[in-house]
Write a protein that holds these residues in place. Structure first.
Motif, PDB file in Angstrom:
ATOM      1  N   UNK A   9       0.818  -1.201   0.000  1.00 28.83           N
ATOM      2  CA  UNK A   9       0.000   0.000   0.000  1.00 28.83           C
ATOM      3  C   UNK A   9       0.854   1.255   0.000  1.00 28.83           C
ATOM      4  N   UNK A  10       0.188   2.404  -0.160  1.00 23.73           N
ATOM      5  CA  UNK A  10       0.914   3.659  -0.149  1.00 23.73           C
ATOM      6  C   UNK A  10       0.110   4.768  -0.770  1.00 23.73           C
ATOM      7  N   UNK A  11       0.806   5.855  -1.070  1.00 24.70           N
ATOM      8  CA  UNK A  11       0.194   7.031  -1.685  1.00 24.70           C
ATOM      9  C   UNK A  11       0.507   7.018  -3.176  1.00 24.70           C
ATOM     10  N   UNK A  12      -0.511   7.211  -3.996  1.00 20.79           N
ATOM     11  CA  UNK A  12      -0.346   7.215  -5.438  1.00 20.79           C
ATOM     12  C   UNK A  12      -1.239   8.287  -6.042  1.00 20.79           C
ATOM     13  N   UNK A 103     -12.954 -21.990   7.965  1.00 23.66           N
ATOM     14  CA  UNK A 103     -12.348 -20.960   8.813  1.00 23.66           C
ATOM     15  C   UNK A 103     -11.962 -19.767   7.958  1.00 23.66           C
ATOM     16  N   UNK A 104     -12.090 -18.596   8.558  1.00 29.25           N
ATOM     17  CA  UNK A 104     -11.770 -17.363   7.850  1.00 29.25           C
ATOM     18  C   UNK A 104     -10.685 -16.613   8.598  1.00 29.25           C
ATOM     19  N   UNK A 105      -9.726 -16.113   7.851  1.00 28.51           N
ATOM     20  CA  UNK A 105      -8.592 -15.404   8.436  1.00 28.51           C
ATOM     21  C   UNK A 105      -8.450 -14.054   7.750  1.00 28.51           C
ATOM     22  N   UNK A 106      -8.017 -13.067   8.526  1.00 33.44           N
ATOM     23  CA  UNK A 106      -7.866 -11.699   8.023  1.00 33.44           C
ATOM     24  C   UNK A 106      -6.450 -11.190   8.261  1.00 33.44           C
ATOM     25  N   UNK A 107      -5.995 -10.374   7.327  1.00 34.80           N
ATOM     26  CA  UNK A 107      -4.752  -9.656   7.526  1.00 34.80           C
ATOM     27  C   UNK A 107      -5.011  -8.375   8.299  1.00 34.80           C
ATOM     28  N   UNK A 108      -3.941  -7.633   8.558  1.00 27.94           N
ATOM     29  CA  UNK A 108      -4.041  -6.430   9.378  1.00 27.94           C
ATOM     30  C   UNK A 108      -4.450  -5.205   8.564  1.00 27.94           C
ATOM     31  N   UNK A 109      -4.403  -5.316   7.260  1.00 28.56           N
ATOM     32  CA  UNK A 109      -4.791  -4.211   6.397  1.00 28.56           C
ATOM     33  C   UNK A 109      -3.606  -3.369   5.955  1.00 28.56           C
ATOM     34  N   UNK A 110      -3.742  -2.791   4.770  1.00 28.91           N
ATOM     35  CA  UNK A 110      -2.723  -1.877   4.255  1.00 28.91           C
ATOM     36  C   UNK A 110      -3.439  -0.675   3.633  1.00 28.91           C
ATOM     37  N   UNK A 111      -2.941   0.507   3.943  1.00 29.31           N
ATOM     38  CA  UNK A 111      -3.595   1.741   3.499  1.00 29.31           C
ATOM     39  C   UNK A 111      -3.230   2.058   2.054  1.00 29.31           C
ATOM     40  N   UNK A 112      -4.238   2.357   1.268  1.00 27.83           N
ATOM     41  CA  UNK A 112      -4.053   2.850  -0.090  1.00 27.83           C
ATOM     42  C   UNK A 112      -4.701   4.226  -0.171  1.00 27.83           C
ATOM     43  N   UNK A 113      -3.910   5.215  -0.535  1.00 28.54           N
ATOM     44  CA  UNK A 113      -4.411   6.585  -0.668  1.00 28.54           C
ATOM     45  C   UNK A 113      -4.147   7.083  -2.072  1.00 28.54           C
ATOM     46  N   UNK A 114      -5.202   7.499  -2.747  1.00 28.43           N
ATOM     47  CA  UNK A 114      -5.090   8.013  -4.107  1.00 28.43           C
ATOM     48  C   UNK A 114      -5.402   9.498  -4.066  1.00 28.43           C
ATOM     49  N   UNK A 115      -4.380  10.291  -4.303  1.00 27.83           N
ATOM     50  CA  UNK A 115      -4.536  11.737  -4.178  1.00 27.83           C
ATOM     51  C   UNK A 115      -3.455  12.449  -4.968  1.00 27.83           C
ATOM     52  N   UNK A 116      -3.815  13.603  -5.501  1.00 29.19           N
ATOM     53  CA  UNK A 116      -2.831  14.419  -6.204  1.00 29.19           C
ATOM     54  C   UNK A 116      -2.190  15.428  -5.249  1.00 29.19           C
TER      55      UNK A 116
END
Length: 116
Positions: A9-12, A103-116
């Motif tokens: 993830x990240x800023x794009x 069974x269901x498993x989840x990750x911790x999440x990753x932030x995706x930010x789309x901005x100019x």
């Protein structure tokens, strides 16, 4: 204990691309279905893309033609290639694994930010 670790993830800028990865610790990865969800601020978590153990894929209408889900069973990793990103794609993206034993498993999440 199954662990899912997301990265990528990240800023794009709008129109840009990112590739998310989700590495799993379970030996049952190859027989599990995998999914990517996302949750934007103030909104409910929504299903973005799914891939079955056999490689069949499905996408939310909002990302069809722009996102591609794939998996590498040897690396126990599921990917989400995101192209033509738009500000409305901004969210925390979560990896999800669903095993044959239901069974269901989840990750911790990753932030995706789309901005100019």
């Amino acid at each position: 204990q199954v662990q899912l670790v997301e990265s990528g993830g990240g800023l794009v800028q709008p129109g840009g691309s990112l590739r998310l990865s989700c590495a799993a610790s379970t030996i049952f990865f190859s027989t599990s279905g995998a999914n990517w969800y996302r949750q934007a601020p103030g909104k409910e978590r929504e299903l973005v893309a799914t891939i079955s153990s056999g490689g069949i894929t499905n996408y939310a209408d909002s990302v069809k033609g722009r996102f591609t889900i794939s998996r590498d069973n040897a690396k126990k990793t599921v990917y989400l290639q995101m192209n033509s990103l738009q500000p409305e794609d901004t969210a925390v993206y979560y990896c999800n694994l669903h095993s044959l034993s239901d069974n269901t498993y989840w990750g911790q999440g990753t932030q995706v930010t789309v901005s100019s």
